[in-house]
Structure formats: structure tokens, C-alpha cells
Write a protein that holds these residues in place. Structure first.
Motif, PDB file in Angstrom:
ATOM      1  N   SER A  40      86.805 -18.443 -32.085  1.00 46.48           N
ATOM      2  CA  SER A  40      85.759 -17.428 -31.876  1.00 46.48           C
ATOM      3  C   SER A  40      84.725 -17.398 -32.998  1.00 46.48           C
ATOM      4  CB  SER A  40      86.405 -16.049 -31.708  1.00 46.48           C
ATOM      5  OG  SER A  40      87.421 -15.839 -32.660  1.00 46.48           O
ATOM      6  N   GLY A  94      79.963 -20.001 -30.062  1.00 43.62           N
ATOM      7  CA  GLY A  94      79.964 -20.220 -28.620  1.00 43.62           C
ATOM      8  C   GLY A  94      80.602 -19.112 -27.785  1.00 43.62           C
ATOM      9  N   PHE A 134      87.043 -22.656 -36.821  1.00 40.56           N
ATOM     10  CA  PHE A 134      86.533 -23.327 -38.016  1.00 40.56           C
ATOM     11  C   PHE A 134      85.062 -22.949 -38.209  1.00 40.56           C
ATOM     12  CE2 PHE A 134      89.683 -26.871 -36.651  1.00 40.56           C
ATOM     13  CZ  PHE A 134      90.734 -26.189 -37.240  1.00 40.56           C
ATOM     14  N   GLY A 178      88.722 -24.874 -27.940  1.00 43.13           N
ATOM     15  CA  GLY A 178      88.743 -26.096 -27.147  1.00 43.13           C
ATOM     16  C   GLY A 178      87.840 -27.154 -27.742  1.00 43.13           C
ATOM     17  N   ILE A 209      95.065 -28.674 -28.475  1.00 41.66           N
ATOM     18  CA  ILE A 209      94.155 -27.536 -28.742  1.00 41.66           C
ATOM     19  C   ILE A 209      93.787 -26.807 -27.447  1.00 41.66           C
ATOM     20  CG2 ILE A 209      91.846 -26.926 -29.620  1.00 41.66           C
ATOM     21  CD1 ILE A 209      92.258 -29.415 -31.559  1.00 41.66           C
ATOM     22  N   PRO A 264      84.134 -21.491 -16.691  1.00 42.13           N
ATOM     23  CA  PRO A 264      82.673 -21.620 -16.806  1.00 42.13           C
ATOM     24  C   PRO A 264      82.200 -23.011 -16.396  1.00 42.13           C
ATOM     25  CG  PRO A 264      83.694 -20.929 -18.912  1.00 42.13           C
ATOM     26  CD  PRO A 264      84.790 -21.414 -18.011  1.00 42.13           C
ATOM     27  N   VAL A 276      77.632 -24.116 -20.265  1.00 44.79           N
ATOM     28  CA  VAL A 276      77.172 -23.024 -21.139  1.00 44.79           C
ATOM     29  C   VAL A 276      76.560 -23.709 -22.350  1.00 44.79           C
ATOM     30  CG1 VAL A 276      77.868 -20.925 -22.384  1.00 44.79           C
ATOM     31  CG2 VAL A 276      79.223 -21.712 -20.414  1.00 44.79           C
TER      32      VAL A 276
HETATM   33  P1  NAD Z   1      82.296 -24.383 -29.375  1.00 45.91           P
HETATM   34  O1  NAD Z   1      82.405 -25.769 -29.935  1.00 45.91           O
HETATM   35  O2  NAD Z   1      81.066 -23.582 -29.582  1.00 45.91           O
HETATM   36  O3  NAD Z   1      83.516 -23.484 -29.852  1.00 45.91           O
HETATM   37  C1  NAD Z   1      84.814 -23.977 -29.975  1.00 45.91           C
HETATM   38  C2  NAD Z   1      85.567 -23.044 -30.894  1.00 45.91           C
HETATM   39  O4  NAD Z   1      86.886 -23.566 -31.048  1.00 45.91           O
HETATM   40  C3  NAD Z   1      84.962 -22.977 -32.314  1.00 45.91           C
HETATM   41  O5  NAD Z   1      85.129 -21.678 -32.828  1.00 45.91           O
HETATM   42  C4  NAD Z   1      85.807 -23.980 -33.078  1.00 45.91           C
HETATM   43  O6  NAD Z   1      85.839 -23.710 -34.488  1.00 45.91           O
HETATM   44  C5  NAD Z   1      87.156 -23.721 -32.436  1.00 45.91           C
HETATM   45  N1  NAD Z   1      88.100 -24.804 -32.639  1.00 45.91           N
HETATM   46  C6  NAD Z   1      87.974 -26.127 -32.358  1.00 45.91           C
HETATM   47  N2  NAD Z   1      89.090 -26.777 -32.744  1.00 45.91           N
HETATM   48  C7  NAD Z   1      89.929 -25.854 -33.270  1.00 45.91           C
HETATM   49  C8  NAD Z   1      91.229 -25.894 -33.829  1.00 45.91           C
HETATM   50  N3  NAD Z   1      91.917 -27.048 -33.956  1.00 45.91           N
HETATM   51  N4  NAD Z   1      91.780 -24.745 -34.283  1.00 45.91           N
HETATM   52  C9  NAD Z   1      91.106 -23.575 -34.202  1.00 45.91           C
HETATM   53  N5  NAD Z   1      89.877 -23.461 -33.666  1.00 45.91           N
HETATM   54  C10 NAD Z   1      89.298 -24.602 -33.201  1.00 45.91           C
HETATM   55  O7  NAD Z   1      82.619 -24.582 -27.817  1.00 45.91           O
HETATM   56  P2  NAD Z   1      82.465 -23.628 -26.548  1.00 45.91           P
HETATM   57  O8  NAD Z   1      81.570 -24.337 -25.602  1.00 45.91           O
HETATM   58  O9  NAD Z   1      82.191 -22.226 -26.932  1.00 45.91           O
HETATM   59  O10 NAD Z   1      83.938 -23.767 -25.956  1.00 45.91           O
HETATM   60  C11 NAD Z   1      84.866 -22.718 -25.944  1.00 45.91           C
HETATM   61  C12 NAD Z   1      85.830 -22.927 -24.787  1.00 45.91           C
HETATM   62  O11 NAD Z   1      85.113 -22.873 -23.557  1.00 45.91           O
HETATM   63  C13 NAD Z   1      86.529 -24.293 -24.821  1.00 45.91           C
HETATM   64  O12 NAD Z   1      87.873 -24.137 -24.418  1.00 45.91           O
HETATM   65  C14 NAD Z   1      85.760 -25.095 -23.797  1.00 45.91           C
HETATM   66  O13 NAD Z   1      86.526 -26.099 -23.239  1.00 45.91           O
HETATM   67  C15 NAD Z   1      85.413 -24.005 -22.782  1.00 45.91           C
HETATM   68  N6  NAD Z   1      84.286 -24.323 -21.915  1.00 45.91           N
HETATM   69  C16 NAD Z   1      83.051 -24.549 -22.400  1.00 45.91           C
HETATM   70  C17 NAD Z   1      82.016 -24.846 -21.516  1.00 45.91           C
HETATM   71  C18 NAD Z   1      80.613 -25.088 -21.975  1.00 45.91           C
HETATM   72  O14 NAD Z   1      79.785 -25.474 -21.133  1.00 45.91           O
HETATM   73  N7  NAD Z   1      80.265 -24.859 -23.211  1.00 45.91           N
HETATM   74  C19 NAD Z   1      82.271 -24.911 -20.146  1.00 45.91           C
HETATM   75  C20 NAD Z   1      83.555 -24.673 -19.695  1.00 45.91           C
HETATM   76  C21 NAD Z   1      84.552 -24.372 -20.583  1.00 45.91           C
END
Ligand code: NAD
Length: 256
Positions: free
Chosen positions: A12, A15, A36, A88, A109, A181, A184
Motif C-alpha cells: 500500500s 497504486g 516498498f 503484486g 507475492i 480490476p 489501472v
Molecule cells: P504498484 O506497483 O503500484 O504497487 C504494488 C505494491 O506492492 C507496492 O506498494 C509495492 O511496494 C508492493 N510490493 C511489491 N512487491 C512486494 C513485496 N515483495 N513485499 C511487499 N510489498 C511488495 O502496482 P498496482 O498496479 O497498484 O498493483 C496492486 C495490485 O493490483 C497487484 O496485485 C496487481 O496485480 C493488481 N492489479 C493491478 C492492475 C493495474 O492495471 N494496475 C490491474 C489488475 C490488478
């Protein structure tokens, strides 16, 4: 509505996770952040909502660190009521060239971390007979794309996991659901837009349009605010009997 409750949102610091954490905080929940990068900025943003906020830097690929985080949350706040499994990562490559260590990291993860947080958080939720587990899956939990085998496997896995735990908790005050989603515009997707721009010699704007046109009929990105509002709904009494759903917010992606 969530005043006095505590939410742990994994991944958190940016994103979707940060967007969901802010939506829950605006609804009154105290928040434990994780992830992170710039956690201080995220902590400040949540604190501005007038709730208590804490941070744990557990690496979600490490079960012992996950356990330490859940215990720290219960110790610091006295309770863990809302668990949002969001952390993720992504890696794009054809399966025969997919680095095995990337496969393992994505499964750990995106999928196994939710097993660990859930198994650790559930006993307290059951004891209090109230809890919400919201898993951030993806349209890739419902349909596939080429070159994303690990991600698609992890997201189909978390949708299945959501349904199974929803059945195990069906007669309790704990609900378990997934949000799926579509695109995004977060750092995770920006990397894919940059790769597409470089590969196809496109401007950043054209690469964005290209990415949306391929999958998302609305041609609009889903926003973190929209996902936050859905998470708040899933935590509301109106959603007491919403169990085991995988709710897509995807501009029509999986309707095709
Ligand atoms: P992002 O890269 O902005 O955020 C990912 C978050 O996970 C960050 O806070 C990062 O520090 C953390 N993270 C990564 N590896 C980690 C670890 N080993 N330990 C602890 N924290 C860790 O990505 P996002 O797009 O906000 O993705 C968030 C979730 O939403 C993910 O599960 C992703 O698969 C899912 N998602 C994203 C989208 C999109 O279009 N962005 C679409 C569908 C699903």
C-alpha cells in the motif's frame, strides 16, 4: 462506518493499495500500511484522514515476515478487522523464456502471501465474528493474456482461494471477496506502457491508447478511487451476504 476497525493493506505504498487504504481511512478505519519505496509519503497521506496509521516493511514473499507483520498489527491496534491482499508484481515473457525465479516470486507475492495473511488473520476475525477479506485479483483472474503465464496463474489462483475461504466462513460474520480490476494507471502498468512505446516506436500517449484499445472497451483506465469505493462497499453491512465473488471493474474487458 469503519471507525474503531483496523485494516491491513499489503502493498500500500503506491497504486491501488494506497488508493484502497485511503478510501478505508476516509471511512474511519485505522490503517497498517506495507510495501516498498516511499512509505513515509503514504503514511502522511493516510494520517491526514484523521485515523491512526502504522507501517510494516514485511517482504510479502517471506512467510516469517508476514507473520511478524500480522502480529505487529494485532499488537499495535489490538485487532485486525479488514485484510486487503493487494501486493503484486508482474513479469512479461513467453513461457519457454520465463525466468524460474520470476515465476516463484510472482506466485509467492501475488498468491501465497494471501494464504499466509489469511490463515493468520482469520482466527481473530472469527473470534470477534466480524471480518472482511478483500483480495485484489485482476481480470487476469478470470481470463488470460499471452506472455503473462505466472501472473495469470497467480490471479486465477487467488480467485479460487477467495471462493474456497468464502465457503469456509459462510456461516460467520467474516466475508471473503475478490476485486478484479482491468487496466489501472499505476507504476505496475506504466512499466508495460513504456515497454510498448519502446517496442512499437510509439509516443507515450499512443502507447496508452494502444494498450487500452487492445482489451478495455471503455477506453478508460479504472481509477484507484473507484476500486477504493468498491472495497468500502464490501466492508459495509449492505455486503454482509456478498461472499466469494470476483467482481470485475474493467470497462467491459471480460464481457467480450
Ligand atoms: P504498484 O506497483 O503500484 O504497487 C504494488 C505494491 O506492492 C507496492 O506498494 C509495492 O511496494 C508492493 N510490493 C511489491 N512487491 C512486494 C513485496 N515483495 N513485499 C511487499 N510489498 C511488495 O502496482 P498496482 O498496479 O497498484 O498493483 C496492486 C495490485 O493490483 C497487484 O496485485 C496487481 O496485480 C493488481 N492489479 C493491478 C492492475 C493495474 O492495471 N494496475 C490491474 C489488475 C490488478
Amino acid at each position: 462506518m469503519l471507525k474503531g476497525k483496523t485494516a491491513l493493506v499489503t502493498g500500500s505504498t503506491s497504486g491501488i493499495g494506497l488508493g484502497v487504504a485511503l478510501a478505508l481511512a476516509r471511512d474511519g478505519a485505522n490503517i497498517m500500511l506495507n510495501g516498498f519505496g516511499d512509505h513515509e509519503g503514504a503514511q502522511r497521506a493516510v494520517a491526514e484522514c484523521g485515523v491512526k496509521v502504522s507501517y510494516h516493511g514485511a517482504d510479502m514473499s517471506k512467510p516469517a515476515e508476514i507473520e511478524a507483520m500480522v502480529r505487529a498489527c494485532e499488537r499495535e491496534f489490538g485487532t485486525l478487522d479488514v485484510l486487503v491482499n493487494n501486493a503484486g508484481i508482474q513479469h512479461v515473457a513467453k513461457v519457454e523464456g520465463f525466468p524460474p525465479e520470476r515465476w516463484d516470486a510472482i506466485i509467492a507475492i501475488n498468491l501465497s502471501s494471501a494464504f499466509h495473511t489469511t490463515r493468520l488473520a482469520l482466527p481473530g476475525m472469527k473470534q470477534r465474528n466480524w471480518g472482511r477479506i478483500v483480495n485484489i485479483a485482476s481480470t487476469h483472474g478470470l481470463v488470460a493474456s499471452a506472455e503473462k503465464s505466472a501472473y495469470v496463474a497467480s490471479k486465477h489462483g487467488i480467485v479460487g482461494f477467495t471462493k474456497s475461504v468464502a465457503l469456509e466462513t459462510a456461516t460467520t460474520g467474516v466475508t471473503v471477496n475478490a476485486i478484479c480490476p482491468g487496466w489501472v494507471l499505476t507504476p505496475l502498468v506504466q512499466k508495460q506502457i513504456d515497454a510498448r512505446a519502446a517496442q512499437n516506436r510509439l509516443s507515450a500517449a499512443d502507447a496508452k491508447k494502444d494498450l487500452l484499445a487492445e482489451k478495455q472497451p471503455s477506453l478508460q483506465f479504472t481509477t484507484v478511487e473507484q476500486l477504493g469505493a468498491l472495497a468500502v462497499f464490501l466492508c459495509s453491512p449492505a455486503a454482509d451476504n456478498v461472499r466469494g465473488v470476483a467482481w470485475n471493474v474493467d470497462g467491459g474487458w471480460v464481457a467480450q
